[in-house]
Scaffold this motif. Structure first.
Motif, PDB file in Angstrom:
ATOM      1  N   GLN A  54       8.163 -11.387  15.895  1.00  0.00           N
ATOM      2  CA  GLN A  54       9.563 -11.047  16.118  1.00  0.00           C
ATOM      3  C   GLN A  54       9.935  -9.820  15.295  1.00  0.00           C
ATOM      4  OE1 GLN A  54      11.395 -12.619  18.472  1.00  0.00           O
ATOM      5  NE2 GLN A  54       9.491 -13.751  18.878  1.00  0.00           N
ATOM      6  N   MET A  55      10.324  -8.738  15.993  1.00  0.00           N
ATOM      7  CA  MET A  55      10.592  -7.470  15.325  1.00  0.00           C
ATOM      8  C   MET A  55      11.915  -6.879  15.799  1.00  0.00           C
ATOM      9  SD  MET A  55       7.758  -7.128  13.562  1.00  0.00           S
ATOM     10  CE  MET A  55       7.876  -5.429  13.017  1.00  0.00           C
ATOM     11  N   SER A  56      12.566  -6.095  14.943  1.00  0.00           N
ATOM     12  CA  SER A  56      13.756  -5.326  15.298  1.00  0.00           C
ATOM     13  C   SER A  56      13.497  -3.856  14.981  1.00  0.00           C
ATOM     14  CB  SER A  56      14.983  -5.810  14.510  1.00  0.00           C
ATOM     15  OG  SER A  56      15.289  -7.152  14.820  1.00  0.00           O
ATOM     16  N   LYS A  57      14.324  -2.982  15.552  1.00  0.00           N
ATOM     17  CA  LYS A  57      14.194  -1.559  15.259  1.00  0.00           C
ATOM     18  C   LYS A  57      14.288  -1.336  13.747  1.00  0.00           C
ATOM     19  CE  LYS A  57      16.342   0.056  19.561  1.00  0.00           C
ATOM     20  NZ  LYS A  57      17.464   0.849  20.140  1.00  0.00           N
ATOM     21  N   GLY A  58      13.380  -0.529  13.236  1.00  0.00           N
ATOM     22  CA  GLY A  58      13.368  -0.238  11.813  1.00  0.00           C
ATOM     23  C   GLY A  58      12.458  -1.132  11.007  1.00  0.00           C
ATOM     24  N   ASP A  59      11.963  -2.221  11.620  1.00  0.00           N
ATOM     25  CA  ASP A  59      11.072  -3.124  10.902  1.00  0.00           C
ATOM     26  C   ASP A  59       9.681  -2.511  10.749  1.00  0.00           C
ATOM     27  OD1 ASP A  59      13.065  -4.976  10.693  1.00  0.00           O
ATOM     28  OD2 ASP A  59      12.257  -6.363  12.189  1.00  0.00           O
ATOM     29  N   THR A  60       9.046  -2.821   9.620  1.00  0.00           N
ATOM     30  CA  THR A  60       7.676  -2.393   9.376  1.00  0.00           C
ATOM     31  C   THR A  60       6.702  -3.334  10.061  1.00  0.00           C
ATOM     32  OG1 THR A  60       8.237  -1.388   7.247  1.00  0.00           O
ATOM     33  CG2 THR A  60       5.928  -1.972   7.608  1.00  0.00           C
ATOM     34  N   LEU A  61       5.813  -2.773  10.883  1.00  0.00           N
ATOM     35  CA  LEU A  61       4.795  -3.588  11.524  1.00  0.00           C
ATOM     36  C   LEU A  61       3.721  -3.980  10.524  1.00  0.00           C
ATOM     37  CD1 LEU A  61       6.231  -2.192  13.996  1.00  0.00           C
ATOM     38  CD2 LEU A  61       4.034  -2.343  15.168  1.00  0.00           C
ATOM     39  N   PHE A  62       3.213  -2.983   9.796  1.00  0.00           N
ATOM     40  CA  PHE A  62       2.205  -3.258   8.774  1.00  0.00           C
ATOM     41  C   PHE A  62       2.089  -2.065   7.840  1.00  0.00           C
ATOM     42  CE2 PHE A  62      -0.179  -1.189  12.154  1.00  0.00           C
ATOM     43  CZ  PHE A  62      -0.964  -0.278  11.476  1.00  0.00           C
ATOM     44  N   VAL A  63       1.530  -2.308   6.674  1.00  0.00           N
ATOM     45  CA  VAL A  63       1.179  -1.258   5.721  1.00  0.00           C
ATOM     46  C   VAL A  63      -0.283  -1.476   5.339  1.00  0.00           C
ATOM     47  CG1 VAL A  63       1.615  -0.201   3.480  1.00  0.00           C
ATOM     48  CG2 VAL A  63       3.532  -1.128   4.814  1.00  0.00           C
ATOM     49  N   GLU A  64      -1.089  -0.445   5.527  1.00  0.00           N
ATOM     50  CA  GLU A  64      -2.512  -0.545   5.230  1.00  0.00           C
ATOM     51  C   GLU A  64      -2.858   0.385   4.069  1.00  0.00           C
ATOM     52  OE1 GLU A  64      -6.702   0.563   7.505  1.00  0.00           O
ATOM     53  OE2 GLU A  64      -4.943  -0.008   8.689  1.00  0.00           O
ATOM     54  N   ASN A  65      -3.489  -0.163   3.044  1.00  0.00           N
ATOM     55  CA  ASN A  65      -3.941   0.650   1.920  1.00  0.00           C
ATOM     56  C   ASN A  65      -5.294   1.271   2.261  1.00  0.00           C
ATOM     57  OD1 ASN A  65      -1.735   0.089   0.144  1.00  0.00           O
ATOM     58  ND2 ASN A  65      -2.607  -1.941  -0.214  1.00  0.00           N
ATOM     59  N   ILE A  66      -5.373   2.588   2.110  1.00  0.00           N
ATOM     60  CA  ILE A  66      -6.582   3.321   2.467  1.00  0.00           C
ATOM     61  C   ILE A  66      -7.288   3.807   1.210  1.00  0.00           C
ATOM     62  CG2 ILE A  66      -7.517   5.287   3.732  1.00  0.00           C
ATOM     63  CD1 ILE A  66      -6.207   3.176   5.511  1.00  0.00           C
ATOM     64  N   ASN A  67      -8.576   3.560   1.140  1.00  0.00           N
ATOM     65  CA  ASN A  67      -9.411   4.085   0.061  1.00  0.00           C
ATOM     66  C   ASN A  67     -10.839   4.165   0.586  1.00  0.00           C
ATOM     67  OD1 ASN A  67     -10.711   4.847  -2.258  1.00  0.00           O
ATOM     68  ND2 ASN A  67      -9.736   3.327  -3.571  1.00  0.00           N
ATOM     69  N   SER A  68     -11.189   5.325   1.113  1.00  0.00           N
ATOM     70  CA  SER A  68     -12.510   5.471   1.732  1.00  0.00           C
ATOM     71  C   SER A  68     -13.179   6.745   1.241  1.00  0.00           C
ATOM     72  CB  SER A  68     -12.385   5.510   3.259  1.00  0.00           C
ATOM     73  OG  SER A  68     -11.643   6.646   3.671  1.00  0.00           O
ATOM     74  N   SER A  69     -14.491   6.678   1.090  1.00  0.00           N
ATOM     75  CA  SER A  69     -15.267   7.827   0.627  1.00  0.00           C
ATOM     76  C   SER A  69     -16.442   8.071   1.555  1.00  0.00           C
ATOM     77  CB  SER A  69     -15.781   7.599  -0.799  1.00  0.00           C
ATOM     78  OG  SER A  69     -14.712   7.498  -1.719  1.00  0.00           O
ATOM     79  N   SER A  70     -16.833   9.324   1.654  1.00  0.00           N
ATOM     80  CA  SER A  70     -18.000   9.677   2.454  1.00  0.00           C
ATOM     81  C   SER A  70     -18.746  10.811   1.777  1.00  0.00           C
ATOM     82  CB  SER A  70     -17.583  10.097   3.871  1.00  0.00           C
ATOM     83  OG  SER A  70     -16.736  11.238   3.828  1.00  0.00           O
ATOM     84  N   GLU A  71     -20.050  10.809   1.941  1.00  0.00           N
ATOM     85  CA  GLU A  71     -20.886  11.857   1.375  1.00  0.00           C
ATOM     86  C   GLU A  71     -21.080  12.945   2.419  1.00  0.00           C
ATOM     87  OE1 GLU A  71     -21.872  12.112  -1.725  1.00  0.00           O
ATOM     88  OE2 GLU A  71     -20.939  10.181  -2.246  1.00  0.00           O
TER      89      GLU A  71
END
Length: 244
Positions: A114-131
């Motif tokens: 159940q969502m309304s306008k302005g609601d956050t769907l999700f927050v994902e923390n990103i921490n990725s590394s590549s050589e």
């Protein structure tokens, strides 16, 4: 990941977003309604434009094979590219859990139905590394998506969609940290260190169909995306569902 673009697709898509007529409802919506309702094959075109007057154009096509199963009140939606699973969405009475698979790594986002306008769907923390050839590249930050609006139609260029559509705004706010190999430092010293990445994009989902478009117009600063400033985009990345 491209040198000039922190790809939201790999992580999960501003200025000049696509238009659309807004509906007037302020009631909550059931976010689950905006995922595919039954098995379907979805064909997409992916458009990338850059360079002077956006003359550098790269168009590619891809297909998603979607299967939908329901058992004991739980619906599972599986999306494949050929035989490779891209993501799995599990919907129960109250929650939606979407499991994305990128480069054999799984990320799970839990969302309310159940969502309304302005609601956050999700927050994902990103921490990725590549050589990489030049050294180690690390991306850190947050990827946040918000239900921005409900629409009756949406059009970008020649691609037009009508029906019950939701517009989702996503922002990656973080840093790209480059650790140049010691033997290359004298040649690439300017690229060493930390740089801001701020990437705004939009996703459009249609009721019982799922994703129909992603719009990612980028302002490039020092070869990185920085959509914070009021500037003219110099890079465009679109995906369009070839249906309605």
């Amino acid at each position: 990941m491209k040198e000039t673009l922190f790809s939201l697709t790999l992580l999960s898509l501003l200025i000049g977003c696509g238009g659309g007529s807004s509906s007037t409802t302020t009631e909550k919506i059931d976010y689950a309604d905006y995922f595919p309702k039954s098995d379907m094959v979805k064909n997409f075109i992916e458009i990338q434009r850059s360079g002077t007057n956006f003359m550098d154009i790269n168009n590619t096509y891809f297909t998603e094979n979607i299967t939908v199963t329901t058992a004991t009140g739980v619906t599972t939606i599986t999306t494949k590219d050929g035989e490779v699973i891209k993501d799995t969405t599990v919907i129960d009475e109250h929650k939606i859990n979407r499991i994305k698979i990128v480069d054999n790594e799984k990320t799970t986002n839990a969302m309310n139905r159940q969502m309304s306008k302005g609601d956050t769907l999700f927050v994902e923390n990103i921490n990725s590394s590549s050589e990489e050839a030049i050294g180690t590249i690390t991306n850190t930050g947050t990827f946040k998506c918000v239900l921005e609006d409900t629409l009756l139609d949406f059009q970008e260029g020649d691609h037009k969609y009508t029906g019950d559509i939701i517009k989702i705004k996503c922002i990656f706010d973080g840093k790209k940290i480059t650790n140049i190999k010691e033997e290359l430092l004298e040649y690439l010293a300017d690229s060493n260190g930390s740089s801001v990445v701020y990437d705004v994009s939009y996703r459009y989902m249609k009721k019982e169909v799922g994703m129909i478009a992603t719009i990612d117009n980028n302002c490039i600063e020092n070869k990185l995306v920085n959509d914070k400033k009021d500037c003219i985009p110099t890079e465009k990345n679109y995906q369009f569902y070839l249906g309605n």
